[in-house]
Design an enzyme around this catalytic site. Structure first.
Site, PDB file in Angstrom:
ATOM      1  N   TYR A  31      28.803  24.269 -24.090  1.00 36.78           N
ATOM      2  CA  TYR A  31      28.167  25.116 -23.362  1.00 36.78           C
ATOM      3  C   TYR A  31      26.777  25.170 -23.423  1.00 36.78           C
ATOM      4  O   TYR A  31      26.107  24.406 -24.293  1.00 36.78           O
ATOM      5  CB  TYR A  31      28.413  26.584 -23.720  1.00 36.78           C
ATOM      6  CG  TYR A  31      27.687  27.250 -24.910  1.00 36.78           C
ATOM      7  CD1 TYR A  31      28.179  26.712 -26.068  1.00 36.78           C
ATOM      8  CD2 TYR A  31      27.018  28.159 -24.689  1.00 36.78           C
ATOM      9  CE1 TYR A  31      27.634  27.188 -27.226  1.00 36.78           C
ATOM     10  CE2 TYR A  31      26.330  28.958 -25.891  1.00 36.78           C
ATOM     11  CZ  TYR A  31      26.709  28.350 -27.237  1.00 36.78           C
ATOM     12  OH  TYR A  31      26.144  29.042 -28.156  1.00 36.78           O
ATOM     13  N   ARG A  50      20.246  18.482 -22.962  1.00 37.91           N
ATOM     14  CA  ARG A  50      21.269  18.945 -24.490  1.00 37.91           C
ATOM     15  C   ARG A  50      22.630  18.990 -23.857  1.00 37.91           C
ATOM     16  O   ARG A  50      23.532  18.521 -24.716  1.00 37.91           O
ATOM     17  CB  ARG A  50      20.751  20.068 -24.832  1.00 37.91           C
ATOM     18  CG  ARG A  50      21.335  20.635 -26.136  1.00 37.91           C
ATOM     19  CD  ARG A  50      20.537  21.695 -27.139  1.00 37.91           C
ATOM     20  NE  ARG A  50      20.797  22.939 -26.341  1.00 37.91           N
ATOM     21  CZ  ARG A  50      20.094  23.955 -26.734  1.00 37.91           C
ATOM     22  NH1 ARG A  50      19.127  24.051 -27.545  1.00 37.91           N
ATOM     23  NH2 ARG A  50      20.260  25.038 -26.112  1.00 37.91           N
ATOM     24  N   ARG A 102      49.229  20.377 -25.478  1.00 38.33           N
ATOM     25  CA  ARG A 102      48.545  20.684 -26.383  1.00 38.33           C
ATOM     26  C   ARG A 102      49.002  19.486 -27.446  1.00 38.33           C
ATOM     27  O   ARG A 102      49.967  19.289 -28.103  1.00 38.33           O
ATOM     28  CB  ARG A 102      48.873  21.802 -27.290  1.00 38.33           C
ATOM     29  CG  ARG A 102      48.029  22.115 -28.527  1.00 38.33           C
ATOM     30  CD  ARG A 102      48.602  23.325 -29.173  1.00 38.33           C
ATOM     31  NE  ARG A 102      47.673  23.864 -30.208  1.00 38.33           N
ATOM     32  CZ  ARG A 102      47.827  23.402 -31.690  1.00 38.33           C
ATOM     33  NH1 ARG A 102      48.844  22.405 -31.658  1.00 38.33           N
ATOM     34  NH2 ARG A 102      47.090  23.352 -32.628  1.00 38.33           N
ATOM     35  N   LYS A 149      26.268  21.557 -29.067  1.00 36.10           N
ATOM     36  CA  LYS A 149      26.240  23.055 -28.773  1.00 36.10           C
ATOM     37  C   LYS A 149      28.025  23.464 -28.257  1.00 36.10           C
ATOM     38  O   LYS A 149      28.131  23.527 -27.135  1.00 36.10           O
ATOM     39  CB  LYS A 149      25.431  23.436 -27.670  1.00 36.10           C
ATOM     40  CG  LYS A 149      25.070  24.817 -27.659  1.00 36.10           C
ATOM     41  CD  LYS A 149      23.835  25.090 -26.834  1.00 36.10           C
ATOM     42  CE  LYS A 149      23.491  26.594 -26.461  1.00 36.10           C
ATOM     43  NZ  LYS A 149      23.524  27.471 -27.505  1.00 36.10           N
ATOM     44  N   GLU A 181      19.468  28.441 -39.627  1.00 39.13           N
ATOM     45  CA  GLU A 181      19.234  28.897 -38.405  1.00 39.13           C
ATOM     46  C   GLU A 181      19.867  30.255 -38.222  1.00 39.13           C
ATOM     47  O   GLU A 181      20.545  30.680 -39.320  1.00 39.13           O
ATOM     48  CB  GLU A 181      19.530  28.007 -37.264  1.00 39.13           C
ATOM     49  CG  GLU A 181      20.633  27.642 -37.032  1.00 39.13           C
ATOM     50  CD  GLU A 181      21.007  26.470 -35.985  1.00 39.13           C
ATOM     51  OE1 GLU A 181      20.269  26.786 -34.900  1.00 39.13           O
ATOM     52  OE2 GLU A 181      21.994  25.860 -35.725  1.00 39.13           O
ATOM     53  N   LEU A 205      20.896  23.247 -34.040  1.00 42.39           N
ATOM     54  CA  LEU A 205      20.890  22.651 -32.934  1.00 42.39           C
ATOM     55  C   LEU A 205      19.399  22.200 -32.426  1.00 42.39           C
ATOM     56  O   LEU A 205      18.523  22.725 -32.921  1.00 42.39           O
ATOM     57  CB  LEU A 205      21.078  24.084 -31.832  1.00 42.39           C
ATOM     58  CG  LEU A 205      21.428  23.933 -30.481  1.00 42.39           C
ATOM     59  CD1 LEU A 205      22.931  23.221 -30.421  1.00 42.39           C
ATOM     60  CD2 LEU A 205      21.446  25.402 -29.572  1.00 42.39           C
TER      61      LEU A 205
HETATM   62  N1  PDD Z   1      22.115  30.051 -28.016  1.00 46.82           N
HETATM   63  N2  PDD Z   1      20.808  28.202 -32.566  1.00 46.82           N
HETATM   64  C1  PDD Z   1      21.706  28.378 -31.984  1.00 46.82           C
HETATM   65  C2  PDD Z   1      23.048  28.100 -33.157  1.00 46.82           C
HETATM   66  C3  PDD Z   1      22.079  28.647 -30.748  1.00 46.82           C
HETATM   67  O1  PDD Z   1      23.261  28.763 -30.396  1.00 46.82           O
HETATM   68  C4  PDD Z   1      20.957  28.859 -29.911  1.00 46.82           C
HETATM   69  C5  PDD Z   1      21.069  29.314 -28.628  1.00 46.82           C
HETATM   70  C6  PDD Z   1      19.813  28.731 -30.401  1.00 46.82           C
HETATM   71  C7  PDD Z   1      18.589  28.824 -29.660  1.00 46.82           C
HETATM   72  O2  PDD Z   1      18.636  27.599 -28.611  1.00 46.82           O
HETATM   73  P1  PDD Z   1      17.504  27.438 -27.762  1.00 46.82           P
HETATM   74  O3  PDD Z   1      16.356  28.049 -27.562  1.00 46.82           O
HETATM   75  O4  PDD Z   1      17.596  25.760 -27.720  1.00 46.82           O
HETATM   76  O5  PDD Z   1      18.453  27.699 -26.508  1.00 46.82           O
HETATM   77  C8  PDD Z   1      19.673  28.286 -31.658  1.00 46.82           C
HETATM   78  C9  PDD Z   1      22.438  30.654 -26.927  1.00 46.82           C
HETATM   79  C10 PDD Z   1      21.344  31.281 -26.320  1.00 46.82           C
HETATM   80  C11 PDD Z   1      23.874  31.436 -26.994  1.00 46.82           C
HETATM   81  O6  PDD Z   1      24.631  31.266 -28.052  1.00 46.82           O
HETATM   82  O7  PDD Z   1      24.252  32.391 -26.142  1.00 46.82           O
END
Ligand code: PDD
Length: 297
Positions: A31, A50, A102, A149, A181, A205
């Site tokens: 996503y 990404r 599945r 992601k 993170e 990420l």
């Molecule tokens: N998540 N780290 C993780 C694990 C994340 O899922 C996200 C973003 C970030 C920040 O990512 P960036 O600024 O590169 O988009 C860091 C999104 C916003 C979410 O899961 O809703």
């Protein structure tokens, strides 16, 4: 609210995915989330790259939407119909391997990926930013490909829930003593006057807001060092802050029982937020929204 599903626009309540979708049964998908200001996606290309690289890693064929023009057209339609051309919003895209009986291995033959997108209103947490937020620490129990992601977010969900249950904003994940993170943002700390943050590798990420904030910091001649810091370094940090698409730059004033610096938002986080905010606002101005274009036509 409108949804985009497999080439169609339809009311979100009517958007349904078959129960054998591999996203549903295996979390087999990726996503992406864009920040939207004034109807305009922030950092379109970086998020798209990404998404594309995640699909490549999982060997999911890239759908049509992985193209800047197509993506922006879909976002425009959703934002317009949902009345989100003014102010702030997020744009969410999910791609799964598709629907198949599945079995753990990839389905034999080519199946069409499931492609879903939606826009949602977004309100930045300005009161919290002014006061500064708190975080808790927890072991980072995620897998070793946090650079992808994926929609498999259980450790993130459990971590964020544990934080919410004690009134904290988020969880700082700690792996082998090192801060990686949070559930959905990056962690930065000012230690001995240097902004430290985890390097981009398989344990976090590859960050978009992280990259933007570090660019800003370097432009402002702040000292940046992408070497990880330990959880035990936190008590000597003068500032700790988070960065992310839906977090912007968020000062952290307490981690577990340890007060950070003077217990209030520090000058580096405040400056970086101001600069990031002006880049977000500039994004909105780089192209007239459809509404503005229609009004001036
Ligand atoms: N998540 N780290 C993780 C694990 C994340 O899922 C996200 C973003 C970030 C920040 O990512 P960036 O600024 O590169 O988009 C860091 C999104 C916003 C979410 O899961 O809703």
């Amino acid at each position: 609210m409108l949804a985009y599903l497999n080439g169609q626009f339809l009311p979100r309540a009517d958007a349904a995915v078959p129960v054998e979708d591999r996203g549903f049964v295996f979390g087999d998908g990726v996503y992406e989330v864009w920040r939207v200001v004034g109807g305009r996606l922030f950092e379109t290309a970086r998020h798209l790259a990404r998404l594309s690289s995640g699909l490549h890693e999982l060997r999911i064929p890239s759908p049509d939407l992985v193209d800047a023009e197509r993506l922006v057209a879909i976002a425009d339609r959703l934002l317009t119909d949902d009345g989100l051309l003014d102010g702030e919003a997020t744009f969410y895209v999910e791609v799964t391997r598709g629907v198949a009986p599945r079995t753990h291995q990839f389905p034999s033959g080519r199946i069409a990926p499931t492609v879903f997108a939606m826009a949602n209103p977004f309100k930045p947490a300005e009161d919290l930013r002014r006061a500064g937020a708190t975080c808790i620490t927890m072991p980072d129990i995620r897998w070793l490909r946090c650079d992808i992601k994926t929609i498999q977010l259980l450790p993130n969900v459990l971590g964020k829930q544990a934080a919410a249950e004690v009134g904290a904003l988020d969880v700082l994940f700690v792996r082998d003593g090192v801060v990686t993170e949070t559930s959905h943002s990056y962690v930065l700390a000012v230690i001995d006057g240097v902004i430290r943050t985890h390097p981009t590798n398989n344990l976090i990420l590859p960050g978009i807001t992280r990259a933007v904030v570090l660019e800003i910091a370097r432009d402002l001649k702040m000292r940046v060092d992408e070497t990880p810091f330990a959880a035990t370094d936190l008590p000597r940090a003068s500032e700790v802050f988070l960065a992310g698409t839906t977090t912007d730059v968020m000062p952290i004033v307490r981690v577990d029982d340890v007060v950070v610096g003077e217990g209030k938002p520090g000058p580096i986080a405040t400056t970086l937020f101001r600069e990031l905010r002006s880049r977000l606002d500039a994004t909105a101005k780089t192209r007239p929204t459809r509404a503005a274009a229609a009004a001036s036509a």
